[in-house]
Design an enzyme around this catalytic site. Structure first.
Site, PDB file in Angstrom:
ATOM      1  N   HIS A  59     -10.429 -55.631 -26.149  1.00 40.13           N
ATOM      2  CA  HIS A  59     -11.139 -55.255 -27.365  1.00 40.13           C
ATOM      3  C   HIS A  59     -10.856 -53.820 -27.788  1.00 40.13           C
ATOM      4  CE1 HIS A  59     -14.415 -58.320 -25.959  1.00 40.13           C
ATOM      5  NE2 HIS A  59     -13.420 -58.934 -26.565  1.00 40.13           N
ATOM      6  N   LYS A  69     -14.277 -44.840 -25.056  1.00 41.82           N
ATOM      7  CA  LYS A  69     -15.280 -45.489 -24.215  1.00 41.82           C
ATOM      8  C   LYS A  69     -15.316 -44.807 -22.857  1.00 41.82           C
ATOM      9  CE  LYS A  69     -14.735 -50.064 -26.280  1.00 41.82           C
ATOM     10  NZ  LYS A  69     -14.406 -51.481 -26.044  1.00 41.82           N
ATOM     11  N   TYR A 129     -21.462 -48.865 -20.868  1.00 41.48           N
ATOM     12  CA  TYR A 129     -20.429 -47.985 -21.421  1.00 41.48           C
ATOM     13  C   TYR A 129     -20.931 -47.262 -22.650  1.00 41.48           C
ATOM     14  CZ  TYR A 129     -19.292 -52.158 -24.222  1.00 41.48           C
ATOM     15  OH  TYR A 129     -19.351 -53.264 -25.040  1.00 41.48           O
ATOM     16  N   ASP A 167     -12.994 -64.522 -27.868  1.00 41.59           N
ATOM     17  CA  ASP A 167     -11.895 -64.017 -27.051  1.00 41.59           C
ATOM     18  C   ASP A 167     -10.789 -65.057 -26.838  1.00 41.59           C
ATOM     19  OD1 ASP A 167     -13.085 -61.557 -26.930  1.00 41.59           O
ATOM     20  OD2 ASP A 167     -13.621 -61.667 -24.809  1.00 41.59           O
TER      21      ASP A 167
END
Length: 193
Positions: A59, A69, A129, A167
């Site tokens: 992603h 991130k 995250y 996904d």
């Protein structure tokens, strides 16, 4: 050390233990700035995956909402990956990976220009995250987990991967017109800080 913010880096925050357990400073703005990570984090995310072999990724968000991130596993363990998506990079399509565990407290910094993915190595895993841009669904993008051009060797159980419908339908790397520009520093083996 400065200027590492354009490549993935493995961070190992110190833990201070005593008879009660331990304490760790998992994020500090001044410490991040010393590493060249100067864009502030604006959102914290937490995912729970019930089954071993759950894959989330590959992603990323498109500009102008591209995200740095800072990823850590807070329960269980994962194998975490960053894939170079910077147009013109000599390491375009290559990846680095690191095992992140709740017991070890490791963190992976994934900068803008990289796709991010992980697979759970056991059941009941939680991943936290921080990101530098808010989630923008209209700028959400990805590459299929099984892309042969990337070739991640996923550590999967015999039952295979657990994937979201989204996904399962992501494109291959060859179908991506990357919006990310190479900045002069190729992907390197993970620096361990």
């Amino acid at each position: 050390m400065s200027g590492i913010s354009d490549i993935p880096v493995l961070l190992r925050p110190r833990r201070f233990g005593d008879e009660r357990g331990w304490f760790s400073e998992t994020y500090s703005l001044p410490a991040a700035a010393r590493l060249g990570i100067t864009q502030p984090f604006v959102q914290d995310n937490l995912s729970f995956s019930a089954q071993q072999g759950t894959i989330r990724g590959v992603h990323f968000q498109l500009p102008p909402y591209a995200q740095n991130k800072l990823v850590r596993c807070v329960r269980g363990s994962i194998m975490d990956y960053a894939v170079d998506l910077r147009r013109g990079s000599p390491t375009y399509g290559q990846y680095v990976g690191a095992k992140l565990t709740a017991d070890g407290g490791e963190q992976l910094h994934v900068p803008v220009g990289y796709g991010h993915a992980f697979v759970t190595l056991e059941p009941d895993v939680e991943v936290a995250y921080k990101v530098t841009e808010l989630y923008a669904p209209e700028h959400d993008a990805g590459i299929i987990w099984s892309c042969p051009e990337i070739g991640i060797d996923w550590p999967l159980p015999e039952s295979g991967p657990v994937l979201s419908d989204k996904d399962k339908k992501l494109p291959k790397l060859s179908e991506l017109v990357s919006p990310f520009q190479y900045g002069g520093r190729p992907l390197e083996p993970l620096a361990d800080i």
